[in-house]
Design an enzyme around this catalytic site. Structure first.
Site, PDB file in Angstrom:
ATOM      1  N   GLU B  62       0.808  -1.231   0.000  1.00 33.00           N
ATOM      2  CA  GLU B  62       0.000   0.000   0.000  1.00 33.00           C
ATOM      3  C   GLU B  62       0.833   1.270   0.000  1.00 33.00           C
ATOM      4  O   GLU B  62       0.533   2.221  -0.730  1.00 33.00           O
ATOM      5  CB  GLU B  62      -0.977   0.014   1.181  1.00 33.00           C
ATOM      6  CG  GLU B  62      -2.205  -0.869   0.989  1.00 33.00           C
ATOM      7  CD  GLU B  62      -1.950  -2.311   1.364  1.00 33.00           C
ATOM      8  OE1 GLU B  62      -0.809  -2.625   1.794  1.00 33.00           O
ATOM      9  OE2 GLU B  62      -2.871  -3.129   1.239  1.00 33.00           O
ATOM     10  N   HIS B 131     -11.272  -3.201   9.563  1.00 25.64           N
ATOM     11  CA  HIS B 131     -11.872  -3.108   8.228  1.00 25.64           C
ATOM     12  C   HIS B 131     -13.157  -2.284   8.226  1.00 25.64           C
ATOM     13  O   HIS B 131     -13.983  -2.433   7.333  1.00 25.64           O
ATOM     14  CB  HIS B 131     -12.188  -4.501   7.672  1.00 25.64           C
ATOM     15  CG  HIS B 131     -10.986  -5.344   7.384  1.00 25.64           C
ATOM     16  ND1 HIS B 131     -10.202  -5.890   8.375  1.00 25.64           N
ATOM     17  CD2 HIS B 131     -10.427  -5.737   6.215  1.00 25.64           C
ATOM     18  CE1 HIS B 131      -9.224  -6.589   7.826  1.00 25.64           C
ATOM     19  NE2 HIS B 131      -9.332  -6.513   6.520  1.00 25.64           N
TER      20      HIS B 131
END
Lengths: 331, 331
Positions: B62, B131
């Site tokens: 990322e 999440h």
């Protein structure tokens, strides 16, 4: 490879023109840093100033191997890369003196000089950040079908940052025209490379992920030029990326206010005896056949250019608070 | 077919498709977005249409995916980087905060970063603490970023198309719960400029400000309130940066009461900032304190009842609005 480069390669002895280019750039950087430190001591420059003294051979040799369409991304120690890429001394000095005529109009300073018009993504205050940025420029060029090559100059200190591996790996899986040059000056501020890793031969990290990788003497601008030229050629043939570890040593501490007392004298003496600017001058005289007097003339022109830039910058204005407010009004 | 209804994810895909067709410099990278079409199917079919150069999968990197996007944008391309969950964008915060957001200022306005980061956040589906976050306040806090949070398919398409034409780094924050929701999206070109709020429901007694997935929930609450004779106006800023202050102040001037509903944790949220703007600029328009109904100051738990208790529900909105109107005392 350009016609010029092909012609250079055909000769065993490097052409005088190249040797002169290399010396001129190396001396320009040397003079910029030495004189810049004086300005800093006089209180004319604020903030940080990370001199590239002792490392000039790397930016000099690497940028000489690039064409206008190519890109570079630099480090916090970025003056040398900008100069080697062809940045104007006027614009750089004015930036250090926080003037509106500076590259960043006084908004950026030493650590953020960039020149988009020369495809220079800029110096960077975050160690290691230039690696993904450079890979991004290389990706953009691949998407648009350009054969432009991007060099990111990074540091030994940045090799223990996660993006070093991540970004180089992205360049590898996408076969990007990307050259990562580790300027291994053997210190992350004051922490030695031996303290930072069990394997101080940093080029081996590239080998581990399938990237062509070499280690060279970064104080030899001619060798750097030749190595980067080969890497550029490889990239343009679709065989990138390439990792180059260029070993070097700072002539002083991490920044102007760090005396660098932790740097062992004998090691410093070893590298000073292999000074990149002296070697470029020596090459120009012995291989290029230029006289010492002619060399001195080049140096004087460079010194004058810098002195003139300082005078111009001193007389230049600064961005006003009103202009600043307007500039960021939509933030 | 002006009454066409499509899903939020299809609207996003249309925006990408149209902009990729329009501009060859637009490209998309992300995890599993090419052949697989992305976890939310937003990029489905783009690989077949635009090829592997412009639609590519990445390894799980990322920080560097974001950095590569930023670098490509500085080099003049139009990258869209998809980050699977906003929680994972935290790995790339250096590149967002220190690089993308600052480049324009650091270069005195010479450098621009037309970079779009698409990601999704919010609760729903029991995906627990790592999440489910609503992290818009982190980006809202950083000058130089644009923060976009579409709540409908129409806004999703129009805002994404605009994002791909404007010059600054955009945090395009979708909501995992909205991908399958349907809404009116006419055929043809739709552009929604940044900084233009949308009144999702007109009303006269109270202004409810919400964004992203809190919009459908707030609209349900407004419907329930209407049944009790309370007329709520629902205002969706659509972009938090830039924020349409005028629209907010205009609505509050009309209704004289305001409740801000945010899914993100209450502390340090965007709602608090909007509330402070209203009390500073519209204090004398107010008949009641501006109230922020935010999520609990907690990581999101897995258990369904606890997850629901963590973020505002329709019943909470109704209850808070009644309190602000003292409707509970009247009843």
């Amino acid at each position: 490879m350009t016609k010029k480069a092909v012609a250079r390669r055909k000769q065993n002895v490097p052409p005088k023109e190249l040797l002169q280019d290399l010396f001129t750039t190396a001396y320009k950087i040397r003079n910029f840093e030495s004189e810049g430190i004086k300005l800093y001591r006089q209180g004319l420059i604020r903030g940080y100033f990370h001199p590239y003294l002792g490392e000039e051979g790397i930016a000099t040799g690497a940028c000489a191997a690039l064409e206008d369409r190519d890109y570079i991304a630099s480090t916090h120690r970025g003056h040398g890369h900008c100069i080697a890429r062809g940045a104007s001394i006027d614009g750089m000095v004015a930036e250090l003196l926080q003037k509106r005529t500076g590259y960043c109009k006084g908004y950026g300073g030493s650590m953020h000089i960039a020149d988009i018009t020369q495809n220079n993504l800029g110096a960077n205050g975050i160690v290691g950040a230039g690696t993904p940025l450079g890979v991004g420029a290389a990706l953009a060029n691949q998407v648009r079908g350009s054969d432009a090559v991007t060099i990111t100059f990074t540091t030994d200190g940045a090799t223990n940052n996660g993006t070093f591996l991540e970004a180089l790996n992205l360049a590898a899986i996408w076969d990007l025209n990307f050259i990562l040059i580790i300027e291994n000056n053997q210190y992350a501020v004051s922490t030695t490379i031996e303290e930072s890793t069990r394997e101080p031969d940093l080029y081996k990290r590239g080998l581990a992920i399938g990237v062509d990788s070499v280690q060279i003497d970064g104080n030899d601008s001619l060798l750097v030029y030749q190595t980067v030229s080969d890497a550029v050629e490889k990239c343009r043939a679709g065989k990138g990326p390439v990792l180059i570890e260029a070993k070097t040593f700072r002539h002083s501490g991490h920044h102007v206010n760090d005396p660098g007392k932790y740097m062992p004298e004998e090691r410093l003496a070893y590298y000073k005896a292999r000074d990149p600017v002296d070697r470029a001058r020596e090459n120009l005289i012995t291989m290029g056949g230029m006289s010492a007097e002619e060399v001195r003339k080049i140096e004087e022109a460079i010194e004058k250019e810098f002195a003139d830039a300082v005078e111009a910058a001193k007389n230049a204005g600064e961005i006003t608070v009103e202009e600043f407010r307007e500039f960021v009004s939509e933030y | 077919m002006s009454d066409r209804e499509i899903m939020y994810r299809d609207a996003l895909r249309e925006a990408l498709h149209e902009e990729m067709t329009r501009n060859p410099e637009v490209f998309v990278i992300g995890e599993g977005i090419a052949e697989r079409g992305g976890s939310y199917k937003v990029t489905e079919g783009l690989l077949a249409e635009f090829g592997a150069k412009r639609v590519r999968d990445t390894p799980i990197s990322e920080a560097s995916m974001i950095g590569v996007g930023v670098g490509a944008a500085i080099a003049g391309a139009r990258p869209v980087v998809e980050i699977l969950y906003i929680d994972f964008a935290m790995l790339g915060m250096d590149q967002i905060v220190n690089q993308a957001a600052k480049f324009r200022l650091m270069t005195g306005g010479e450098g621009r970063v037309p970079f779009v980061l698409r990601t999704q956040g919010g609760t729903g589906g029991g995906v627990a603490a790592q999440h489910s976050q609503s992290l818009e306040a982190l980006f809202y806090h950083i000058p130089g970023l644009r923060v976009v949070m579409p709540s409908t398919p129409y806004d999703a398409k129009g805002l994404l198309k605009y994002a791909l034409r404007q010059p600054d780094p955009v945090m395009f924050l979708e909501h995992k719960h909205l991908y399958m929701t349907k809404g009116h999206v006419p055929d043809g070109e739709i552009i929604v400029e940044f900084g233009k709020a949308d009144i999702k429901r007109e009303g006269t007694d109270v202004t409810l400000i919400a964004w992203s997935n809190m919009i459908p929930r707030t609209l349900e609450a407004a419907e329930a309130l209407a049944a009790e004779g309370i007329s709520a106006e629902v205002l969706d800023p659509r972009t938090l940066v830039p924020l349409d202050r005028e629209a907010v102040l205009k609505s509050v001037a009309k209704t004289n009461r305001c409740v801000i509903v945010q899914e993100a944790v209450r502390r340090g949220g965007v709602g608090s900032d909007i509330a402070s703007i209203i009390q500073e600029e519209a204090f004398y328009d107010l008949d009641a304190p501006v109230t922020v109904l935010g999520g609990m100051n907690t990581p999101i738990p897995f258990n369904l009842a606890l997850e629901q208790a963590s973020v505002p529900q329709k019943e909470n909105i109704v209850e808070v609005v009644k309190r602000v109107l003292h409707a509970d005392l009247v009843a």
